[in-house]
Design a protein around this motif. Structure first.
Motif, mmCIF file in Angstrom:
data_model
loop_
_atom_site.group_PDB
_atom_site.id
_atom_site.type_symbol
_atom_site.label_atom_id
_atom_site.label_comp_id
_atom_site.label_asym_id
_atom_site.label_seq_id
_atom_site.Cartn_x
_atom_site.Cartn_y
_atom_site.Cartn_z
ATOM 1 N N LEU A 70 14.040 -0.694 -12.650
ATOM 2 C CA LEU A 70 13.890 0.740 -12.389
ATOM 3 C C LEU A 70 14.235 1.601 -13.599
ATOM 4 C CD1 LEU A 70 15.506 0.365 -8.918
ATOM 5 C CD2 LEU A 70 13.159 1.124 -9.276
ATOM 6 N N VAL A 71 14.314 0.999 -14.774
ATOM 7 C CA VAL A 71 14.768 1.746 -15.953
ATOM 8 C C VAL A 71 13.783 2.820 -16.401
ATOM 9 C CG1 VAL A 71 16.255 -0.108 -16.789
ATOM 10 C CG2 VAL A 71 13.850 -0.038 -17.511
ATOM 11 N N LYS A 72 12.520 2.698 -16.021
ATOM 12 C CA LYS A 72 11.531 3.715 -16.411
ATOM 13 C C LYS A 72 11.573 4.946 -15.507
ATOM 14 C CE LYS A 72 9.604 1.198 -19.694
ATOM 15 N NZ LYS A 72 9.703 1.567 -21.122
ATOM 16 N N MET A 73 12.243 4.831 -14.370
ATOM 17 C CA MET A 73 12.415 5.991 -13.486
ATOM 18 C C MET A 73 13.713 6.673 -13.903
ATOM 19 S SD MET A 73 11.156 4.398 -9.832
ATOM 20 C CE MET A 73 11.238 5.984 -8.986
ATOM 21 N N ASP A 74 13.635 7.441 -14.982
ATOM 22 C CA ASP A 74 14.843 7.920 -15.655
ATOM 23 C C ASP A 74 14.898 9.438 -15.809
ATOM 24 O OD1 ASP A 74 12.803 8.207 -17.469
ATOM 25 O OD2 ASP A 74 13.809 7.145 -19.106
ATOM 26 N N ARG A 75 14.343 10.137 -14.827
ATOM 27 C CA ARG A 75 14.341 11.601 -14.911
ATOM 28 C C ARG A 75 15.523 12.222 -14.165
ATOM 29 N NH1 ARG A 75 9.020 13.667 -12.424
ATOM 30 N NH2 ARG A 75 9.540 12.021 -10.938
ATOM 31 N N ILE A 76 16.112 13.231 -14.791
ATOM 32 C CA ILE A 76 17.045 14.121 -14.087
ATOM 33 C C ILE A 76 16.188 15.224 -13.476
ATOM 34 C CG2 ILE A 76 18.994 15.701 -14.304
ATOM 35 C CD1 ILE A 76 19.914 14.048 -16.715
ATOM 36 N N LEU B 101 -0.357 -0.544 -9.787
ATOM 37 C CA LEU B 101 0.475 -0.333 -10.967
ATOM 38 C C LEU B 101 -0.384 -0.376 -12.221
ATOM 39 C CD1 LEU B 101 3.330 -2.802 -9.993
ATOM 40 C CD2 LEU B 101 3.652 -0.344 -10.260
ATOM 41 N N PRO B 102 -0.061 0.431 -13.226
ATOM 42 C CA PRO B 102 -0.794 0.334 -14.486
ATOM 43 C C PRO B 102 -0.524 -1.008 -15.150
ATOM 44 C CG PRO B 102 1.075 1.822 -14.703
ATOM 45 C CD PRO B 102 0.971 1.484 -13.250
ATOM 46 N N ALA B 103 -1.432 -1.448 -15.994
ATOM 47 C CA ALA B 103 -1.350 -2.770 -16.606
ATOM 48 C C ALA B 103 -0.041 -2.979 -17.351
ATOM 49 C CB ALA B 103 -2.540 -2.977 -17.544
ATOM 50 N N GLU B 104 0.417 -1.930 -18.059
ATOM 51 C CA GLU B 104 1.631 -2.071 -18.866
ATOM 52 C C GLU B 104 2.897 -2.168 -18.023
ATOM 53 O OE1 GLU B 104 0.808 2.389 -18.563
ATOM 54 O OE2 GLU B 104 -0.353 0.542 -18.854
ATOM 55 N N ALA B 105 2.793 -1.887 -16.729
ATOM 56 C CA ALA B 105 3.962 -1.930 -15.851
ATOM 57 C C ALA B 105 4.178 -3.297 -15.224
ATOM 58 C CB ALA B 105 3.834 -0.877 -14.747
ATOM 59 N N ARG C 202 7.157 3.740 -12.411
ATOM 60 C CA ARG C 202 7.595 5.071 -12.840
ATOM 61 C C ARG C 202 7.628 6.069 -11.692
ATOM 62 N NH1 ARG C 202 7.791 6.056 -18.372
ATOM 63 N NH2 ARG C 202 6.969 4.386 -19.691
ATOM 64 N N THR C 203 7.070 5.694 -10.549
ATOM 65 C CA THR C 203 6.985 6.619 -9.419
ATOM 66 C C THR C 203 7.450 5.936 -8.139
ATOM 67 O OG1 THR C 203 4.737 6.035 -8.752
ATOM 68 C CG2 THR C 203 4.966 7.709 -10.481
ATOM 69 N N VAL C 204 7.794 6.766 -7.155
ATOM 70 C CA VAL C 204 8.175 6.246 -5.847
ATOM 71 C C VAL C 204 7.015 5.478 -5.225
ATOM 72 C CG1 VAL C 204 8.855 6.897 -3.503
ATOM 73 C CG2 VAL C 204 9.859 8.077 -5.471
ATOM 74 N N GLU C 205 5.809 6.014 -5.369
ATOM 75 C CA GLU C 205 4.638 5.370 -4.788
ATOM 76 C C GLU C 205 4.431 3.970 -5.366
ATOM 77 O OE1 GLU C 205 4.659 9.560 -4.164
ATOM 78 O OE2 GLU C 205 4.711 8.448 -6.061
ATOM 79 N N GLN C 206 4.717 3.805 -6.636
ATOM 80 C CA GLN C 206 4.571 2.491 -7.245
ATOM 81 C C GLN C 206 5.613 1.511 -6.701
ATOM 82 O OE1 GLN C 206 4.634 3.184 -11.483
ATOM 83 N NE2 GLN C 206 2.603 4.119 -11.494
ATOM 84 N N MET D 29 6.801 -3.127 -2.838
ATOM 85 C CA MET D 29 7.441 -3.666 -1.638
ATOM 86 C C MET D 29 6.422 -4.029 -0.564
ATOM 87 S SD MET D 29 10.399 -3.975 -2.666
ATOM 88 C CE MET D 29 10.703 -4.913 -1.170
ATOM 89 N N ARG D 30 5.350 -3.259 -0.441
ATOM 90 C CA ARG D 30 4.306 -3.628 0.531
ATOM 91 C C ARG D 30 3.661 -4.950 0.139
ATOM 92 N NH1 ARG D 30 2.518 2.092 -0.102
ATOM 93 N NH2 ARG D 30 3.516 3.295 1.575
#
Length: 456
Positions: A91-97, A13-17, A48-52, A57-58
């Motif tokens: 999950l608020v940053k994952m906000d794309r339509i 994850l990036p530092a800001e996350a 911000r991503t599924v991978e993150q 979870m891992r």
């Protein structure tokens, strides 16, 4: 362990996350429910991503650290409250339509999309996403899915579960699973999509949703009917439904709620009424439908029936209803918002019973309701700084839930169980029901890392 946890989180994850400042993470420790314990999170992550999300979870599985998924924290049952030492997964940053398809009548969205944002976006395509909780300007689709939320339009269009066609879900061990479909029909295998809707983040992390849309209906018109008793208003609700009418909205506000809204917003609602019923139609000829429903209200004892003349008047009435919970909170500073749903035939008994409970405990309890669904929101107003009043508030809350079950209802129509109603879920579904639900939980989350301590 905390140091190792943070180090491992930073690897993917990036530092800001990754947030660890206690003054910052404290804001993520709870939702809007009263009387629900919350722990101190070890960290808050904002992927911000599924991978993150998979990385989180891992990491959590490797270290056996609990994870609490969150949306906008507008929930009312403590389902988003942090567990001690957990990772809060916001999950608020994952906000794309991601997609809007007018042909397939679907939208594909990430979980952090705000309900109102989606609604406005699909409206531009002549489409409509019906579920509209009162917090629709701030609540997220992921949170709506987690609690199977409803809204004002449920009486005609149904609740969130009826619009979720498919999901992408990150499981407790970090694997990604897809459920459901994007087709209009499909019955392949168990309906795992419905299983996740309403699971309050206890089975997996929703990272993408395929949502069904409807054609945008005509502008609705609203009617307001005043009644001298809640029983008469509930009788009108039964007559409307029995008559085969299909209102797009059928909402009730009791005298206490009407006064609270006036005190907060100075809207000039009629405080002489014991119950104010709002009915709306979005049909090709809403005026005719309102006239027919108005006649039924008068037959049930309405003292005044006032149909809105245009969309602006209609929106004003709807705004009053949407302000109900906020207004009741201002009465004493703290509220416990119940969410009992009963058969429509038991609606009058429910409201009259709540009034008796309020008198018994010497408390102000306002009721607003999705009356067309029998879904009541008795709201106990109290001073949290007064221990005796807080005790009476909790006892009255429990009596209201007991009354709902006695009337053949359920302890929650749309807010969920969370922490607040765990004991009552067990009473409603019984020991065998609890055992089977725990078995499902164990199949998806064998180490009980996802939102532990919620539901049961």
């Amino acid at each position: 362990m905390s140091r190792t946890l943070i180090e491992l989180l930073h690897e993917g994850l990036p530092a800001e996350a990754v947030l660890t400042d206690p003054d910052v993470t404290a804001a993520y420790s709870h939702d809007m429910a009263s009387f629900c314990d919350a722990g101190v999170p070890a960290a808050v992550v904002l992927p911000r991503t599924v991978e993150q999300v998979q990385h989180v979870m891992r990491t959590a599985t490797e270290l056996r650290v609990p994870v609490v998924p969150q949306g906008a924290r507008t929930g009312l049952s403590g389902a988003a409250n942090a567990s001690e030492g957990c990772v809060v997964l916001s999950l608020v940053k994952m906000d794309r339509i991601l997609e809007i398809s007018p042909v397939d009548r679907i939208a594909v969205v990430e979980p952090g999309v705000v309900n109102a944002t989606l609604s406005r976006a699909v409206n531009e395509h002549g489409l409509y996403y019906p579920p509209d909780p009162s917090s629709w300007e701030t609540c997220t689709i992921g949170g709506n899915i987690g609690t199977a939320s409803g809204g004002l339009c449920c009486v005609k269009y149904g609740v969130t579960a009826e619009y979720v066609l498919g999901l992408d879900v990150v499981l407790a061990d970090g694997r990604l699973m897809s459920t459901g479909r994007r087709t209009a029909k499909g019955v392949a295998g168990y309906d795992l999509t419905r299983l996740f809707v309403g699971s309050e983040g206890s089975l997996g992390i929703v990272v993408r949703a395929v949502l069904a849309l409807k054609p945008k209906p005509p502008q609705q018109l609203v009617l307001a009917a005043e009644f001298s008793s809640s029983g008469a208003a509930c009788d009108a609700v039964c007559k409307i439904m029995e008559g085969g009418h299909v209102p797009s909205l059928l909402e009730l506000m009791d005298r206490t709620t009407v006064k609270a809204v006036n005190d907060l917003a100075h809207m000039g609602l009629p405080e002489t009424t014991e119950a104010l019923l709002l009915a709306a139609f979005d049909t090709p000829d809403p005026a005719a439908d309102l006239a027919a429903v108005g006649a039924l209200c008068e037959a049930a004892g309405a003292t005044q029936v006032v149909p809105a003349e245009d969309a602006a008047e209609s929106e004003l009435l709807l705004q009053a209803r949407r302000l109900s919970l906020t207004a009741l909170e201002a009465v004493k500073g703290t509220t416990m918002i119940d969410d009992v749903c009963v058969p429509r035939t038991g609606l009058a008994d429910m409201l009259e019973g709540v009034e008796r409970i309020g008198e018994k405990y010497g408390l102000t309890i306002g009721v607003c309701a999705h009356a067309g669904d029998g879904n009541t929101h008795p709201t106990v107003c109290f001073d949290a700084a007064d221990p005796d009043e807080a005790r009476r508030a909790r006892e009255s809350f429990d009596e209201i839930m007991a009354l709902g079950l006695e009337l053949g209802g359920t302890i929650t129509g749309e807010h969920g169980v969370g922490v607040l109603k765990k004991e009552w879920l067990a009473r409603e579904i019984g020991p065998v029901g609890v055992e089977m639900q725990q078995a499902v939980k164990a199949a998806f989350d064998p180490h009980s890392l996802l939102n532990p301590g919620k539901l049961f």
